[in-house]
Design a protein around this motif. Structure first.
Motif, PDB file in Angstrom:
ATOM      1  N   SER A 126       0.844  -1.187   0.000  1.00 20.34           N
ATOM      2  CA  SER A 126       0.000   0.000   0.000  1.00 20.34           C
ATOM      3  C   SER A 126       0.881   1.239   0.000  1.00 20.34           C
ATOM      4  N   THR A 127       0.592   2.162  -0.903  1.00 18.48           N
ATOM      5  CA  THR A 127       1.316   3.437  -0.905  1.00 18.48           C
ATOM      6  C   THR A 127       0.841   4.323   0.239  1.00 18.48           C
ATOM      7  N   ALA A 128      -0.166   3.877   0.977  1.00 16.64           N
ATOM      8  CA  ALA A 128      -0.659   4.620   2.140  1.00 16.64           C
ATOM      9  C   ALA A 128       0.100   4.260   3.413  1.00 16.64           C
ATOM     10  N   VAL A 129       1.069   3.374   3.319  1.00 14.25           N
ATOM     11  CA  VAL A 129       1.868   2.996   4.489  1.00 14.25           C
ATOM     12  C   VAL A 129       3.191   3.757   4.445  1.00 14.25           C
ATOM     13  N   ARG A 130       3.450   4.470   5.532  1.00 18.75           N
ATOM     14  CA  ARG A 130       4.709   5.208   5.687  1.00 18.75           C
ATOM     15  C   ARG A 130       5.251   4.887   7.072  1.00 18.75           C
ATOM     16  N   ASP A 131       6.492   4.524   7.128  1.00 21.32           N
ATOM     17  CA  ASP A 131       7.138   4.183   8.398  1.00 21.32           C
ATOM     18  C   ASP A 131       6.323   3.167   9.195  1.00 21.32           C
ATOM     19  N   GLY A 132       5.737   2.186   8.493  1.00 23.32           N
ATOM     20  CA  GLY A 132       5.022   1.103   9.146  1.00 23.32           C
ATOM     21  C   GLY A 132       3.612   1.423   9.616  1.00 23.32           C
ATOM     22  N   ARG A 133       3.080   2.577   9.235  1.00 19.04           N
ATOM     23  CA  ARG A 133       1.721   2.964   9.641  1.00 19.04           C
ATOM     24  C   ARG A 133       0.954   3.486   8.428  1.00 19.04           C
ATOM     25  N   PHE A 134      -0.380   3.321   8.469  1.00 18.79           N
ATOM     26  CA  PHE A 134      -1.211   3.947   7.452  1.00 18.79           C
ATOM     27  C   PHE A 134      -1.212   5.449   7.694  1.00 18.79           C
ATOM     28  N   VAL A 135      -1.289   6.236   6.618  1.00 16.53           N
ATOM     29  CA  VAL A 135      -1.319   7.696   6.741  1.00 16.53           C
ATOM     30  C   VAL A 135      -2.680   8.206   7.204  1.00 16.53           C
ATOM     31  N   GLY A 136      -3.592   7.317   7.452  1.00 16.02           N
ATOM     32  CA  GLY A 136      -4.927   7.664   7.938  1.00 16.02           C
ATOM     33  C   GLY A 136      -5.658   6.410   8.361  1.00 16.02           C
ATOM     34  N   LEU A 137      -6.957   6.508   8.401  1.00 18.43           N
ATOM     35  CA  LEU A 137      -7.806   5.378   8.780  1.00 18.43           C
ATOM     36  C   LEU A 137      -8.073   4.509   7.562  1.00 18.43           C
ATOM     37  N   ALA A 138      -7.713   3.239   7.649  1.00 21.79           N
ATOM     38  CA  ALA A 138      -7.946   2.282   6.563  1.00 21.79           C
ATOM     39  C   ALA A 138      -9.144   1.408   6.927  1.00 21.79           C
ATOM     40  N   LEU A 139     -10.127   1.365   6.030  1.00 24.94           N
ATOM     41  CA  LEU A 139     -11.336   0.573   6.267  1.00 24.94           C
ATOM     42  C   LEU A 139     -11.582  -0.377   5.118  1.00 24.94           C
ATOM     43  N   ASP A 140     -11.973  -1.599   5.455  1.00 24.35           N
ATOM     44  CA  ASP A 140     -12.324  -2.608   4.456  1.00 24.35           C
ATOM     45  C   ASP A 140     -13.730  -3.101   4.760  1.00 24.35           C
ATOM     46  N   GLU A 141     -14.712  -2.450   4.162  1.00 30.00           N
ATOM     47  CA  GLU A 141     -16.109  -2.799   4.390  1.00 30.00           C
ATOM     48  C   GLU A 141     -16.485  -4.122   3.728  1.00 30.00           C
ATOM     49  N   ASP A 142     -15.698  -4.581   2.758  1.00 30.03           N
ATOM     50  CA  ASP A 142     -15.976  -5.843   2.082  1.00 30.03           C
ATOM     51  C   ASP A 142     -15.602  -7.050   2.939  1.00 30.03           C
ATOM     52  N   ASN A 143     -14.508  -6.936   3.679  1.00 32.13           N
ATOM     53  CA  ASN A 143     -13.981  -8.093   4.396  1.00 32.13           C
ATOM     54  C   ASN A 143     -13.884  -7.930   5.915  1.00 32.13           C
ATOM     55  N   GLN A 144     -13.928  -6.697   6.412  1.00 29.20           N
ATOM     56  CA  GLN A 144     -13.785  -6.467   7.847  1.00 29.20           C
ATOM     57  C   GLN A 144     -14.781  -5.433   8.368  1.00 29.20           C
ATOM     58  N   SER A 145     -15.987  -5.434   7.852  1.00 29.86           N
ATOM     59  CA  SER A 145     -16.979  -4.428   8.263  1.00 29.86           C
ATOM     60  C   SER A 145     -17.298  -4.492   9.751  1.00 29.86           C
ATOM     61  N   SER A 146     -17.132  -5.662  10.365  1.00 27.38           N
ATOM     62  CA  SER A 146     -17.413  -5.793  11.797  1.00 27.38           C
ATOM     63  C   SER A 146     -16.436  -4.980  12.649  1.00 27.38           C
ATOM     64  N   GLN A 147     -15.321  -4.565  12.071  1.00 31.88           N
ATOM     65  CA  GLN A 147     -14.322  -3.794  12.814  1.00 31.88           C
ATOM     66  C   GLN A 147     -14.412  -2.278  12.565  1.00 31.88           C
ATOM     67  N   THR A 148     -15.280  -1.873  11.638  1.00 33.30           N
ATOM     68  CA  THR A 148     -15.338  -0.465  11.239  1.00 33.30           C
ATOM     69  C   THR A 148     -15.681   0.472  12.383  1.00 33.30           C
ATOM     70  N   ASN A 149     -16.722   0.187  13.139  1.00 34.29           N
ATOM     71  CA  ASN A 149     -17.112   1.098  14.220  1.00 34.29           C
ATOM     72  C   ASN A 149     -15.993   1.300  15.235  1.00 34.29           C
ATOM     73  N   ALA A 150     -15.359   0.219  15.650  1.00 34.77           N
ATOM     74  CA  ALA A 150     -14.267   0.328  16.630  1.00 34.77           C
ATOM     75  C   ALA A 150     -13.092   1.098  16.047  1.00 34.77           C
ATOM     76  N   ARG A 151     -12.794   0.876  14.778  1.00 33.99           N
ATOM     77  CA  ARG A 151     -11.683   1.584  14.142  1.00 33.99           C
ATOM     78  C   ARG A 151     -11.975   3.083  14.035  1.00 33.99           C
ATOM     79  N   ILE A 152     -13.210   3.436  13.670  1.00 34.19           N
ATOM     80  CA  ILE A 152     -13.583   4.852  13.582  1.00 34.19           C
ATOM     81  C   ILE A 152     -13.487   5.505  14.955  1.00 34.19           C
ATOM     82  N   THR A 153     -14.018   4.844  15.974  1.00 30.36           N
ATOM     83  CA  THR A 153     -13.995   5.392  17.334  1.00 30.36           C
ATOM     84  C   THR A 153     -12.568   5.626  17.811  1.00 30.36           C
ATOM     85  N   ALA A 154     -11.691   4.660  17.622  1.00 35.65           N
ATOM     86  CA  ALA A 154     -10.294   4.795  18.047  1.00 35.65           C
ATOM     87  C   ALA A 154      -9.589   5.907  17.276  1.00 35.65           C
TER      88      ALA A 154
END
Length: 160
Positions: A126-154
Motif C-alpha cells: 500500500s502506498t498509504a503505508v509510511r514508516d510502518g503505519r497507514f497515513v490515515g484510517l484504513a477501512l475494508d467494508e468488504d472483508n472487515q466491516s465488523s471492525q469499522t465502528n471500533a476503528r472509527i472510534t479509536a
C-alpha cells in the motif's frame, strides 16, 4: 472545532462512512463533486475520504476534482485521511488513494494527523503505508466491516 469531511463515493460506502464520521464529530460531510476551494480552507480540521479503485486509482470524482485540493492553501492546515478498500481482492494496492492524497497535502504544507497501525489487516502492499503505519484510517467494508465502528472510534479519539 469546525470539521469538514470531503469525500468521493460511487457505490455509497465511502459516503456512508463520511456521514457516520460527520455525525460523531458534529461536522459537515461534503461530496467532492460539490466542493469548492474554500471548503478545504475554512475549517479547523479537514478530513478527506476516498476509496481506492483497481490497482491503486483515486475514485473518479476525486480524480476529476483534484485541482481543487491542489489550488487550496493548506499550509499549516490540520488534515486527517480515511480510505476504503478491499484488501482481499486488491492486496497490493490496499487504500492507495489516501497515500496519493497524503502526498499532495504534505507537499502543500499540511499537518497530517490520525495515522493508524497496520496490525489487523491482511494486505501485501500500500502506498498509504509510511514508516510502518497507514497515513490515515484504513477501512475494508468488504472483508472487515465488523471492525469499522471500533476503528472509527479509536481514530476519532486521536483527532479530537
Amino acid at each position: 472545532m469546525s470539521v469538514t469531511i470531503v469525500y468521493g463515493s460511487d457505490g455509497g460506502c465511502t459516503k456512508k462512512i463520511a456521514s457516520r464520521i460527520a455525525s460523531k464529530v458534529n461536522g459537515r460531510a461534503l461530496d467532492i463533486k460539490k466542493a469548492q476551494v474554500s471548503d478545504f480552507e475554512d475549517c479547523s480540521l479537514l478530513i478527506l475520504g476516498c476509496p481506492t479503485y483497481g490497482d491503486g486509482d483515486l475514485q473518479t470524482d476525486w480524480d476529476e476534482q483534484l485541482e481543487l485540493l491542489e489550488e487550496a492553501d493548506l499550509d499549516g492546515k490540520t488534515i486527517a485521511l480515511f480510505g476504503t478498500g478491499d484488501q482481499e481482492n486488491y492486496p497490493g494496492s490496499f487504500v492507495d488513494a489516501i497515500g496519493t492524497l497524503y502526498d499532495i497535502v504534505v507537499e502543500k504544507g499540511a499537518n497530517v494527523v490520525g495515522l493508524t497501525d497496520v496490525e489487523g489487516y491482511d494486505f501485501t502492499g500500500s502506498t498509504a503505508v509510511r514508516d510502518g503505519r497507514f497515513v490515515g484510517l484504513a477501512l475494508d467494508e468488504d472483508n472487515q466491516s465488523s471492525q469499522t465502528n471500533a476503528r472509527i472510534t479509536a481514530w476519532l479519539a486521536q483527532l479530537m
